[in-house]
Each structure stands twice: as C-alpha cells, then as structure tokens.
Design an enzyme around this catalytic site. Structure first.
Site, mmCIF file in Angstrom:
data_model
loop_
_atom_site.group_PDB
_atom_site.id
_atom_site.type_symbol
_atom_site.label_atom_id
_atom_site.label_comp_id
_atom_site.label_asym_id
_atom_site.label_seq_id
_atom_site.Cartn_x
_atom_site.Cartn_y
_atom_site.Cartn_z
ATOM 1 C CB SER A 266 -0.947 -0.051 1.201
ATOM 2 O OG SER A 266 -1.957 0.899 1.065
ATOM 3 C CG ASP B 208 -14.034 -19.182 -8.985
ATOM 4 O OD1 ASP B 208 -14.600 -18.166 -9.466
ATOM 5 O OD2 ASP B 208 -12.817 -19.406 -9.145
ATOM 6 C CG ASP C 271 -6.461 -3.125 -3.294
ATOM 7 O OD1 ASP C 271 -7.168 -2.376 -2.585
ATOM 8 O OD2 ASP C 271 -5.218 -3.158 -3.221
ATOM 9 C CG HIS D 64 -5.421 -2.517 0.565
ATOM 10 N ND1 HIS D 64 -4.866 -2.067 -0.608
ATOM 11 C CD2 HIS D 64 -4.883 -1.754 1.547
ATOM 12 C CE1 HIS D 64 -4.036 -1.084 -0.343
ATOM 13 N NE2 HIS D 64 -4.021 -0.867 0.959
HETATM 14 CA CA LIG Z 1 -14.796 -17.053 -11.727
#
Ligand SMILES: [Ca+2]
Ligand SMILES: *[C@@H]1O[C@H](CO)[C@@H](O)[C@H](O)[C@H]1NC(C)=O
Ligand SMILES: *[C@@H]1O[C@H](CO)[C@@H](O)[C@H](O)[C@H]1NC(C)=O
Ligand SMILES: *[C@@H]1O[C@H](CO)[C@@H](O)[C@H](O)[C@H]1NC(C)=O
Ligand SMILES: *[C@@H]1O[C@H](CO)[C@@H](O)[C@H](O)[C@H]1NC(C)=O
Ligand SMILES: *[C@@H]1O[C@H](CO)[C@@H](O)[C@H](O)[C@H]1NC(C)=O
Ligand SMILES: *[C@@H]1O[C@H](CO)[C@@H](O)[C@H](O)[C@H]1NC(C)=O
Ligand SMILES: *[C@@H]1O[C@H](CO)[C@@H](O)[C@H](O)[C@H]1NC(C)=O
Ligand SMILES: *[C@@H]1O[C@H](CO)[C@@H](O)[C@H](O)[C@H]1NC(C)=O
Ligand SMILES: *[C@@H]1O[C@H](CO)[C@@H](O)[C@H](O)[C@H]1NC(C)=O
Length: 517
Positions: free
Chosen positions: A183, A268, A405, A443
């Site tokens: 970060s 997924d 993020d 993040h």
């Molecule tokens: Ca996927």
C-alpha cells in the site's frame, strides 16, 4: 530454498556465545552506537516471545515471535523541523541480510507485524514511522519537511542509518538489502527504486499507492459518487438520493458476479480478470412498484460513475475505474462508500494542499485534483517510469496486487508496468521487474481465493516455506541466486493452492487447472 550468503558462517559464530553475552552486546548499543543525526531512545534484549506496543498514538500491539532479538528504538533528525522515529529488530540468528519495512495509509505507524515477519526469516529488520506519529494528515499542516519525510526521505534515512546499525551490531555489513511494504509501503518501495536506486538490491512492493495524487483524489470522488459529501470527521451523510445503503451492496455484488464470475470459465465467486467485466447496473433498477433490493436512478448513476475510469476535464485518464467485485470487501463500505468522504482525501486536501483545518467538500472534483498535481507536495506522485538506474545497478523489483483490492485498483499496477516498459523502451520487464496479479485478493492480503504467499502482512503464511510459495524468499533467490520467479503459488487457509501469474500473462482455466498464458 533461499541461499545463505558466503560469510554467513562467520556471522553465525557469536551464536555459540551465551545468550547473556548476546544480551550484553545488545544493551551496550545504548552507549556505543553513534550515527549522525541519530539519538538512541531505548535498547532492549528480547529473549523470548512477548508482546510489544507501538509508542505514540498508534498503539498497536504485536506479538514478537521472532525473538531472541535486540530491539533498538531510535530517532533520526532529518531537518530542524522534522524527524523519523524508527526501530531495529536484530535477531540472534542473522542470515546477513538487511530488511527495511514500510507503512500504511497516511502512515505514521511502525509496521510491527512485518518487522516480526522479517526477523523470523532472520533478516536484520527495520521499521519507521515515516516522519510523523499516527495515521492522519494533521502533522502535515504547515510542516513541509514532514511531508518530505512522508513522500521520499524517511525510506532513505531508514536504509542509510539502518545499514550502519547492522554494521555496528554484527561487526560486518549486510550482504544484501531488501525492502518489504504494501500500500503506502508499496509506494515507498517504488519511490526508493526511483530516487535512491543504490539503497536496495531487492524490493517487494505490494499494492503500491503509486500515482498518489490521482489515487487519493479518486478515492474521495468514489465517496462523493454516493453522496458522501461530509468531511471524514463529520457524521456520515446517508441522506443523499445517491447513497447506497449497506443492505443494498450485497445485491450489487451478486449482480456483478452474475454478469462476470463465469467470464473466466469457473463459477467460484472470483472474477479472475476484472478488466474484462463490463458491468451494467441497469438490471438492478427498481421495476414497477418494486422498492426493495433494487436501485433508484440516482443510485444506478452512482454505480456507473464508480465503475467508469476517472477522467480530467479534457477526457484524459486520471485513474482507472473501481474494480467490479472489490466492493464486496468490507473495507470498501467502511472507508469509501459508507457515507463519509474518504479520510485521506479530506486530510490531504485540508492539511497538505489548502493548509486549512476545515473545508466544504461538496464541490470537490477533478479541478481540485489538478491543483494536487500542480503542488505535488514533496514529489508524492510516484508515477515515473524511469527505473533505468535501479535496473542498471542490478536491482530486482517484485510487485503484487489483489484483483479485489477495495482501496487501490489493481488495474493501476498494470498501468505502471506499461509506463515503465514505455519509458525504458522494453517489451518485457522480466529481467528486473515482475508484477503478480492475485485473483480474489483484497488490499495487500485477505479476500477470497489463494491469497497467502508470504507477503508479510497478517494472515499471509504460505502453505510451504519455500520460494515457490513465499514471495519474499522468491525475491531473495532472485537477488542472490539469479533465479527469477516465474509464478507465485498462493494458498488459502485450507491449503487450496492457485498459481498466480505475472503480467502480462493471464490466468486461464484450461478445463483442468489454472495456467499462465
Ligand atoms: Ca470465476
Ligand atoms: C534532534 O533534534 C532535537 C530537537 O530539535 C534535539 O534536541 C536533538 O539534540 C537532536 N538530535 C541530534 C542527534 O541531532
Ligand atoms: C499478546 O497479544 C495477543 C493478541 O495479539 C494475546 O492473545 C496474548 O495473550 C498476548 N500475550 C501476552 C503475554 O500478553
Ligand atoms: C543530518 O541532518 C542534516 C540537516 O539537519 C542534513 O543536512 C544531513 O544530511 C544529515 N545527515 C545525514 C547522514 O542524514
Ligand atoms: C523458512 O525458510 C527460511 C529461508 O530458508 C528460513 O529462514 C526460516 O527459518 C524458515 N521458517 C520456518 C518457520 O521454517
Ligand atoms: C500549502 O502548503 C504547502 C507546503 O506545506 C505548499 O506546497 C502549498 O502550495 C500550500 N498551498 C497553498 C494553496 O498555498
Ligand atoms: C448530503 O448529501 C446531500 C446530497 O448529495 C447534500 O445536499 C448535503 O449537503 C450532504 N450533507 C452533508 C452534511 O454533507
Ligand atoms: C457547502 O457548499 C455547498 C455548495 O456550495 C453549499 O450548498 C453548502 O451550504 C455548504 N455547506 C456548508 C456547511 O457551508
Ligand atoms: C532516466 O534516468 C537516467 C538517470 O538515472 C537518465 O540518464 C535518462 O536519460 C532517463 N531516461 C529517460 C527516458 O528519461
Ligand atoms: C475451508 O474449509 C471449510 C470447511 O470445509 C470452509 O467452511 C471454509 O469456507 C474454507 N475456507 C476457505 C478459505 O475456502
């Protein structure tokens, strides 16, 4: 396996000495350490696992599992009106390497978790407060030298003074020097490579807050897209017709997944490549008399704004759009879309740009960001593709970015890669710079999927302690053994692994497994 530098046998010799001798050598630093502009505040020998608490306003408590080590707390005067507080954690079992760690956010809090991680891998590890105490912009007000520490100087001081402390304690210089941060820590590592290419042989810079002025401006604009016009320290503004309440965000995320989860071939809950997700909010619009679990026209428009790139008045890109899917991370609501203006935007505008303590943010927009660019306080932007000096001295740079993020768009890390490639006129940066994109990760860590690969924050312990699964050990192997990481294997808490690819390769489901193409 990360190799030991050749002199390590010598460096390990003092181990044979009694722990009491080690402790005495440590405590002696209080009197014997003499480094320019530096005052030793406290020296302690940490013999066994214990908890330490950050001094000042940060007050984070971290267990030190990496003991036994020598802990040195010190302060370096950088000018007559600025100083960097720092710590050294010098493990008894030292493998001859120096490691500097970075900060987060507006960053004035030493990152003890990363220090403990580095020391546990036998690095002489350092941490800094980045020139001020606490994670707000208040100390910047009318203190340009404090801004300079934050923007570029503190990381250099950490390297220069840190290396001298290593030499003084172990009686030999570190063979190799490394950076670890995420970060703001990723931006600091990038800034070090640009401004002080000699400081580090290897840099691990996660989710870098590069192009700082545009990033922080963009985060504030995202708050404003949902009506959060109040300064961050005022009550949240949830009365705007644009506001999207907490209960509706899961509906938005479900629709995003409905439209984009399968694009990568596997349903997924992970959008492997958010840049291919052309999310359209229209199906969420309230129909007929429907009022629950649907969005009004101003809310639909807010989503269009959030998932579109931020452009300046001439239509030039300022910052990539918010990643579809990233809104599902709890930090998104807590810090960006919760009804208050993103705190760092409010702080930067008031304390660094306008030099005031209060300001009306209702009309904050791209013209404000243009002023941020013009002032570019301390050269904070960190958006420069010229890494030729770092490349030329043989430095190795690894960066990674979670594709979910909620604070820094991973698309920006591709943009930085492309900027460096364009600037250096290289088709591939593989020789010295590698970017690993991590599907599902939030993040720096967390999120969904195989997000643990030894990046050094909390909950990042990999399933295997080797450079194939540990990105810091991979950097060491690259710097010291010339073995560049082709991929990084992440795992989740259950040990489910996924191979993460380096840009510009893509993660592709071949019907049986994920491969990098
Ligand atoms: Ca996927
Ligand atoms: C650092 O600055 C402080 C306050 O200005 C001063 O008291 C101290 O002597 C300085 N230390 C060094 C080593 O220059
Ligand atoms: C250290 O802190 C952890 C929480 O981070 C806590 O669970 C543990 O009990 C503490 N240990 C001591 C010795 O205080
Ligand atoms: C010590 O501080 C002075 C300014 O106060 C600076 O000019 C000098 O470069 C510093 N020395 C080091 C080694 O950083
Ligand atoms: C992991 O491997 C590194 C490098 O070989 C070593 O320094 C460290 O002690 C190992 N950690 C564990 C927990 O085995
Ligand atoms: C506010 O102060 C900073 C230095 O701390 C300066 O760069 C900036 O130009 C000032 N802003 C204005 C609007 O004068
Ligand atoms: C809340 O948002 C509304 C609509 O955007 C705006 O008119 C109002 O000024 C905001 N309130 C505060 C306290 O910022
Ligand atoms: C902030 O500015 C807006 C737009 O100019 C104005 O409507 C609002 O009253 C101002 N808020 C305060 C608290 O002054
Ligand atoms: C990059 O920086 C080097 C100095 O490190 C300089 O010689 C070179 O001209 C710069 N290249 C570009 C494209 O600006
Ligand atoms: C790990 O497995 C448990 C039990 O099957 C499951 O509840 C959990 O969601 C799994 N965790 C991850 C990160 O997949």
């Amino acid at each position: 396996m990360a190799r030991l530098p050749p002199f390590v046998a010598a460096a390990l010799l003092p181990l044979c000495a009694l722990a009491a001798d080690r402790a005495a050598e440590c405590l002696a630093l209080q009197e014997t350490l003499h480094v320019e502009n530096t005052t030793v505040l406290n020296v302690a020998y940490v013999a066994a696992s214990t908890n330490v608490t950050t001094p000042g306003v940060c007050q984070a408590t971290t267990p030190v599992t990496s003991a036994p080590l020598c802990r040195v707390q010190f302060v370096v005067n950088t000018t007559s009106t600025s100083a960097v507080h720092a710590e050294a954690w010098l493990p008894d079992v030292w493998f001859g390497r120096f490691l500097a760690t970075g900060d987060g956010g507006l960053g004035g809090c030493i990152d003890y978790a990363s220090m403990d991680y580095g020391a546990s891998l036998h690095f002489a590890t350092f941490g800094i407060d980045n020139g001020h105490d606490g994670n707000t912009g208040v100390p910047f007000l009318n203190h340009p030298e404090v801004i300079n520490d934050f923007a570029w100087r503190a990381v250099h001081v950490e390297a220069v003074v840190g290396k001298q402390i290593v030499q003084a304690y172990y009686g030999t210089p570190a063979a190799k020097s490394y950076w670890l941060g995420c970060s703001t820590g990723g931006r600091q590592g990038t800034q070090a490579a640009l401004k002080f290419p000699a400081d580090f042989d290897g840099i691990l810079a996660g989710a870098p807050a590069t192009d700082w002025n545009h990033l922080i401006g963009w985060l504030g604009m995202n708050s404003l897209h949902v009506g959060g016009a109040a300064p961050a320290d005022a009550p949240v503004n949830d009365t705007s017709p644009k506001f999207i309440p907490e209960t509706l965000w899961p509906v938005v995320s479900a629709e995003i997944l409905r439209q984009c989860d399968a694009l990568d071939g596997v349903v997924d809950g992970i959008i492997t490549e958010p840049d291919t997700c052309d999310f359209r909010p229209e199906p969420l619009a309230c129909k007929g008399k429907q009022t629950a679990n649907c969005l009004t026209p101003p809310q639909i428009q807010a989503l269009r704004n959030i998932y579109s790139p931020l452009l300046d008045v001439h239509g030039k890109l300022l910052y990539p759009r918010y990643s579809p899917g990233a809104e599902a991370d709890p930090t998104a609501l807590a810090q960006v879309f919760g009804g208050a203006l993103f705190q760092y935007t409010a702080d930067w505008e008031r304390y660094v740009i306008l030099n005031v303590t209060s300001h009306n943010f209702t009309n904050f927009g791209v013209s404000d960001i243009a002023l941020w660019d013009k002032i570019n306080a301390g050269g904070i932007a960190t958006f420069d593709g010229n890494l030729s000096a770092f490349h030329g001295r043989g430095g190795k740079f690894i960066t990674y970015h979670g594709r979910r993020d909620p604070l820094i768009a991973s698309t920006n890390s591709k943009r930085v890669y492309d900027l460096i490639a364009d600037t250096l006129k290289l088709r591939s940066l593989d020789a010295f710079y590698r970017l690993f994109l991590v599907p599902g990760m939030g993040h720096c860590s967390g999120g969904v999927g195989s997000t643990r690969f030894g990046q050094g924050n909390v909950d990042t312990a990999p399933s295997v302690n080797a450079s194939s699964h540990n990105i810091l050990l991979a950097l060491v192997d690259w710097v010291e053994g010339g073995k560049a990481p082709a991929t990084i294997i992440g795992s989740d808490t259950n040990g489910t692994e996924r191979t993460h690819c380096r840009y510009p390769m893509r993660s592709v489901w071949d019907g049986r497994m994920w491969v990098c193409l």
